[in-house]
Motif scaffolding. Sequence first.
Motif, PDB file in Angstrom:
ATOM      1  N   ALA A 151      -1.314  -9.474  -3.264  1.00  0.00           N
ATOM      2  CA  ALA A 151      -2.771  -9.318  -3.192  1.00  0.00           C
ATOM      3  C   ALA A 151      -3.159  -7.843  -3.153  1.00  0.00           C
ATOM      4  O   ALA A 151      -4.107  -7.420  -3.830  1.00  0.00           O
ATOM      5  CB  ALA A 151      -3.314 -10.049  -1.964  1.00  0.00           C
ATOM      6  N   MET A 152      -2.427  -7.054  -2.378  1.00  0.00           N
ATOM      7  CA  MET A 152      -2.717  -5.623  -2.305  1.00  0.00           C
ATOM      8  C   MET A 152      -2.438  -4.946  -3.643  1.00  0.00           C
ATOM      9  O   MET A 152      -3.206  -4.080  -4.097  1.00  0.00           O
ATOM     10  CB  MET A 152      -1.876  -4.982  -1.205  1.00  0.00           C
ATOM     11  CG  MET A 152      -2.065  -3.475  -1.058  1.00  0.00           C
ATOM     12  SD  MET A 152      -3.737  -3.005  -0.576  1.00  0.00           S
ATOM     13  CE  MET A 152      -3.716  -3.461   1.166  1.00  0.00           C
ATOM     14  N   ALA A 153      -1.357  -5.339  -4.306  1.00  0.00           N
ATOM     15  CA  ALA A 153      -1.011  -4.737  -5.593  1.00  0.00           C
ATOM     16  C   ALA A 153      -2.070  -5.043  -6.649  1.00  0.00           C
ATOM     17  O   ALA A 153      -2.427  -4.178  -7.461  1.00  0.00           O
ATOM     18  CB  ALA A 153       0.357  -5.233  -6.052  1.00  0.00           C
ATOM     19  N   VAL A 154      -2.577  -6.277  -6.646  1.00  0.00           N
ATOM     20  CA  VAL A 154      -3.617  -6.644  -7.610  1.00  0.00           C
ATOM     21  C   VAL A 154      -4.882  -5.824  -7.365  1.00  0.00           C
ATOM     22  O   VAL A 154      -5.524  -5.335  -8.307  1.00  0.00           O
ATOM     23  CB  VAL A 154      -3.922  -8.152  -7.520  1.00  0.00           C
ATOM     24  CG1 VAL A 154      -5.172  -8.502  -8.323  1.00  0.00           C
ATOM     25  CG2 VAL A 154      -2.734  -8.960  -8.025  1.00  0.00           C
ATOM     26  N   ALA A 155      -5.237  -5.661  -6.096  1.00  0.00           N
ATOM     27  CA  ALA A 155      -6.416  -4.855  -5.774  1.00  0.00           C
ATOM     28  C   ALA A 155      -6.256  -3.428  -6.285  1.00  0.00           C
ATOM     29  O   ALA A 155      -7.194  -2.844  -6.854  1.00  0.00           O
ATOM     30  CB  ALA A 155      -6.651  -4.862  -4.262  1.00  0.00           C
ATOM     31  N   TRP A 156      -5.063  -2.874  -6.128  1.00  0.00           N
ATOM     32  CA  TRP A 156      -4.829  -1.516  -6.608  1.00  0.00           C
ATOM     33  C   TRP A 156      -4.699  -1.456  -8.119  1.00  0.00           C
ATOM     34  O   TRP A 156      -4.857  -0.390  -8.724  1.00  0.00           O
ATOM     35  CB  TRP A 156      -3.598  -0.920  -5.935  1.00  0.00           C
ATOM     36  CG  TRP A 156      -3.968  -0.270  -4.649  1.00  0.00           C
ATOM     37  CD1 TRP A 156      -4.007  -0.844  -3.416  1.00  0.00           C
ATOM     38  CD2 TRP A 156      -4.421   1.072  -4.482  1.00  0.00           C
ATOM     39  NE1 TRP A 156      -4.442   0.063  -2.483  1.00  0.00           N
ATOM     40  CE2 TRP A 156      -4.707   1.251  -3.103  1.00  0.00           C
ATOM     41  CE3 TRP A 156      -4.610   2.140  -5.348  1.00  0.00           C
ATOM     42  CZ2 TRP A 156      -5.170   2.453  -2.588  1.00  0.00           C
ATOM     43  CZ3 TRP A 156      -5.072   3.343  -4.836  1.00  0.00           C
ATOM     44  CH2 TRP A 156      -5.346   3.493  -3.468  1.00  0.00           C
ATOM     45  N   LEU A 202       0.834  -1.199   0.000  1.00  0.00           N
ATOM     46  CA  LEU A 202       0.000   0.000   0.000  1.00  0.00           C
ATOM     47  C   LEU A 202       0.872   1.253   0.000  1.00  0.00           C
ATOM     48  O   LEU A 202       0.569   2.235  -0.687  1.00  0.00           O
ATOM     49  CB  LEU A 202      -0.914  -0.010   1.226  1.00  0.00           C
ATOM     50  CG  LEU A 202      -1.910   1.145   1.353  1.00  0.00           C
ATOM     51  CD1 LEU A 202      -2.887   1.145   0.186  1.00  0.00           C
ATOM     52  CD2 LEU A 202      -2.663   1.058   2.679  1.00  0.00           C
ATOM     53  N   ALA A 203       1.971   1.205   0.758  1.00  0.00           N
ATOM     54  CA  ALA A 203       2.896   2.345   0.775  1.00  0.00           C
ATOM     55  C   ALA A 203       3.496   2.592  -0.604  1.00  0.00           C
ATOM     56  O   ALA A 203       3.762   3.736  -0.981  1.00  0.00           O
ATOM     57  CB  ALA A 203       4.003   2.106   1.800  1.00  0.00           C
ATOM     58  N   SER A 204       3.703   1.524  -1.371  1.00  0.00           N
ATOM     59  CA  SER A 204       4.269   1.684  -2.716  1.00  0.00           C
ATOM     60  C   SER A 204       3.316   2.422  -3.646  1.00  0.00           C
ATOM     61  O   SER A 204       3.738   2.951  -4.676  1.00  0.00           O
ATOM     62  CB  SER A 204       4.622   0.319  -3.314  1.00  0.00           C
ATOM     63  OG  SER A 204       3.454  -0.414  -3.659  1.00  0.00           O
ATOM     64  N   GLN A 205       2.024   2.454  -3.290  1.00  0.00           N
ATOM     65  CA  GLN A 205       1.072   3.231  -4.075  1.00  0.00           C
ATOM     66  C   GLN A 205       1.193   4.719  -3.773  1.00  0.00           C
ATOM     67  O   GLN A 205       0.541   5.537  -4.418  1.00  0.00           O
ATOM     68  CB  GLN A 205      -0.356   2.757  -3.795  1.00  0.00           C
ATOM     69  CG  GLN A 205      -0.632   1.329  -4.214  1.00  0.00           C
ATOM     70  CD  GLN A 205      -0.490   1.111  -5.710  1.00  0.00           C
ATOM     71  OE1 GLN A 205      -0.738   2.017  -6.515  1.00  0.00           O
ATOM     72  NE2 GLN A 205      -0.091  -0.092  -6.097  1.00  0.00           N
TER      73      GLN A 205
END
Length: 333
Positions: free
Chosen positions: A247-252, A204-207
């Motif tokens: 999983a978080m990256a796919v969601a984003w 999430l921080a990478s976003q």
Amino acid sequence: MKFDSATTPAPAANPVSTDTNSLFARDVSEFTFKKCLIGLCLLGLVLRIGFFLEHAHSPSFGVPTLDQKYYDTVARMLLAGDDLHDLHGFRPLLYPMFLAVCYKLGGAWGVDLAIFVQHLLGIATGVIVALLGARMFRHRLTGAIGGALFLLAPVPLYFEGELLIEPTYLFLICAGLWLQLIAAEKTGAKAAVLWAVCGAIMSLASQGRANILVYFAVYPAFAAWRWWQTRKVSALIPLAGLLGAFAMAVAWGFVNLRQSDHFQLLPNQGGINLYLGNKRTADGMTPEQDRRITTAERYEDSVEVWAREEYEAVMRAQGRTPDTNPMAISSYW
């Protein structure tokens, strides 16, 4: 000849300092440490209220410029339901979404609310720094001092007062590190869940800023080290952090479809930033383009406009059709 061992004692193998006057000779109790955390909250709150009141009288308060203007523009586009595809998926949407929520809740005081929330995140980060220090050095007093130093530091305080990603970005990283230290002490399914949450938070921080992606090498490295020490399958549990991150990256990736026609795990600013930051004339401070960029009434990121126009010009000069995929521009640079 015999010697009396009582008169010639052997030197101590591990001498212990008995200097009780030293600040770090003894640690504080857990109860005292909890009171220190409360004190840190009060310290951070007093400092930030004073800074906020002083900052509010500045002519530049609430007047976004440069990167702040971009984030402010995107946040207002989100609130208005405008088409974000003109942004070409260049910058992450996490921080503009944070601003949009603050603008929605704060109304006419939306900017003030966003800055106030960032100050609260700064206080929370200071407390997490104290918790990190206490766990890392196994010394509560050290952690409390570290938290106080962070809360007193002028640079984080400055960024909290601007519409920039640093406060949220730093908070997420510190929160992820703190959970990681907790996960390292757990076993079984609980440890796997905590590691997955750690990875999700870092993703999430990478976003907010993609620099943190290099940290993901820690998960396999730590798992390999633990396996080398124990030779047990359970030592590989930290790899769950990579699953949580993915999983978080796919969601984003689905969130990023709002500003791009292509599925992107991350925005496409990496390539041009790499070029501008490492070209011969780079000064390490300002990403200067080779020519000035002018935009229409709505603010646009000058780096994105320049990178896209230069890429399209080169493709046409080569007799090729420019690819509409933003990642093609990033790959070119």
